[in-house]
Scaffold this active site. Structure first.
Site, mmCIF file in Angstrom:
data_model
loop_
_atom_site.group_PDB
_atom_site.id
_atom_site.type_symbol
_atom_site.label_atom_id
_atom_site.label_comp_id
_atom_site.label_asym_id
_atom_site.label_seq_id
_atom_site.Cartn_x
_atom_site.Cartn_y
_atom_site.Cartn_z
ATOM 1 C CG ASP A 1 -0.034 -7.713 10.643
ATOM 2 O OD1 ASP A 1 -0.264 -6.498 10.814
ATOM 3 O OD2 ASP A 1 0.141 -8.227 9.523
ATOM 4 C CB SER B 1 0.984 -5.395 2.915
ATOM 5 O OG SER B 1 0.087 -4.581 3.630
ATOM 6 C CD GLN B 2 -2.195 -1.753 -2.590
ATOM 7 O OE1 GLN B 2 -3.051 -0.894 -2.435
ATOM 8 N NE2 GLN B 2 -1.049 -1.507 -3.200
ATOM 9 C CE1 TYR C 1 -4.230 1.643 0.541
ATOM 10 C CE2 TYR C 1 -2.991 3.053 2.040
ATOM 11 C CZ TYR C 1 -4.131 2.790 1.304
ATOM 12 O OH TYR C 1 -5.179 3.689 1.338
ATOM 13 C CG HIS D 1 1.831 -5.164 8.182
ATOM 14 N ND1 HIS D 1 0.960 -6.191 7.856
ATOM 15 C CD2 HIS D 1 1.896 -4.375 7.065
ATOM 16 C CE1 HIS D 1 0.519 -6.032 6.627
ATOM 17 N NE2 HIS D 1 1.075 -4.949 6.120
#
Length: 325
Positions: free
Chosen positions: A273, A187-188, A93, A303
């Site tokens: 996370d 992640s994203q 992201y 994360h």
């Protein structure tokens, strides 16, 4: 932050309460048909002056959603003459494709590597080169609520369609063995990976790390961290819009793409996370329909997840799937 989510035995059996739209498959079939109505027009321009002697670098442009130009990097071991397996990567992201020398792991392992820039992003870190020419209604700062009033206008409809076309662009290159394609991301990028895994047939493997964009009903109520918090902040202003927002998000929930996943999969999760709560990752992992799947668990990490340890795990796992046959 100590462990804050469900115990591991409950994570192993957890299922999301996200409700799949009845027209989920039709929505995505129509989206991809509209996207493919534009010529892919994948262009690979050699890049010189990078100082990199062990790899060949190409600046890529292809037509994504709406025919909009999307950028990427294509990187090969120098002097490649025969088709190679390809690893297609999606970015976290706020980030962009950055510079070629930051993407050397997979070429160093002997594979072709295709990195997709994410439209409209790349000013938080990394540096991006792909604009998003589509507007939206009122949105909270960030990307999570852009067009959230209508699934057809939602930002991630464009991103997921771009990602499918990125795989098609990578597979179109003469030095890629299209039958040996893996998709990865963190992640994203992990959420995009899961979406592509549900939309693109014939993938050799997928590897989403600490994936975002999964189990929206739980994620938006179990963390105060961005980016999920963007949705809560939007609803804090647009009171009474909860049902409309979750109806849109259901078309983009990794849990529903996972139910359509057929490729071997390696997930990773971090149990501390707070950005992507562990239960949301397990929701997608538990829904992944292929039998060949595993999840790497990092108990005392946030994360950042497994970081270089997870890269090492993928370097052990992916080649077995990409070199088979």
């Amino acid at each position: 932050m100590a462990l804050f989510d469900l115990p591991q035995d409950e994570l192993r059996s957890y299922r999301s309460r996200s409700v799949e739209p009845e027209d989920f498959d039709q929505f995505w079939a129509k989206t991809l048909a509209e996207t493919r109505s534009h010529d892919l027009d994948a262009r690979f321009e050699p890049v010189t002056g990078t100082g990199l002697t062990a790899v060949d670098v190409y600046d890529v442009t292809f037509a994504g959603f709406g025919g909009h130009p999307v950028k990427g990097w294509f990187i090969l071991p120098a002097g490649t003459a025969e088709p190679l397996p390809v690893v297609v990567e999606f970015i976290g992201y706020g980030g962009g494709r950055g510079l070629p020398h930051t993407h050397l792991l997979w070429p160093a392992a002997g594979f072709a590597h295709f990195v997709m820039d994410t439209r409209g992003q790349g000013s938080g870190w990394g540096g991006g080169d792909t604009p998003d020419p589509v507007g939206s209604g009122p949105a909270y700062p960030g990307f999570m609520t852009r067009g959230i009033e209508d699934p057809h206008a939602y930002y991630y409809r464009r991103v997921f369609a771009d990602a499918v076309r990125a795989v098609e662009a990578a597979r179109s290159h003469e030095l890629v063995d299209a039958a040996r394609t893996a998709v990865i991301g963190g992640s994203q990028g992990g959420g995009i990976t899961i979406a592509v895994g549900g939309l693109v047939p014939g993938l050799a493997a997928i590897a989403p790390d600490v994936p975002f964009l999964c189990d929206f009903p739980r994620a938006t109520t179990h963390t105060n961290r961005a980016p999920y918090r963007e949705i809560g902040s939007y609803l804090g202003t647009h009171r009474g819009r909860d049902a409309d927002v979750y109806r849109t998000l259901a078309y983009f929930d990794g849990v529903h793409f996972a139910a359509r996943g057929r490729a071997p999969a390696m997930f990773s999760v971090a149990l501390e996370d707070e950005t992507c709560p562990p239960s949301t990752v397990f929701a997608a992992f538990n829904a992944w329909s292929a039998q060949d799947k595993q999840i790497e668990i990092y108990t005392f990490n946030d994360h950042e997840g497994g970081g270089p340890f997870q890269e090492a795990a993928k370097l052990r796992w992916l080649p077995e799937r990409l070199t088979a046959g």
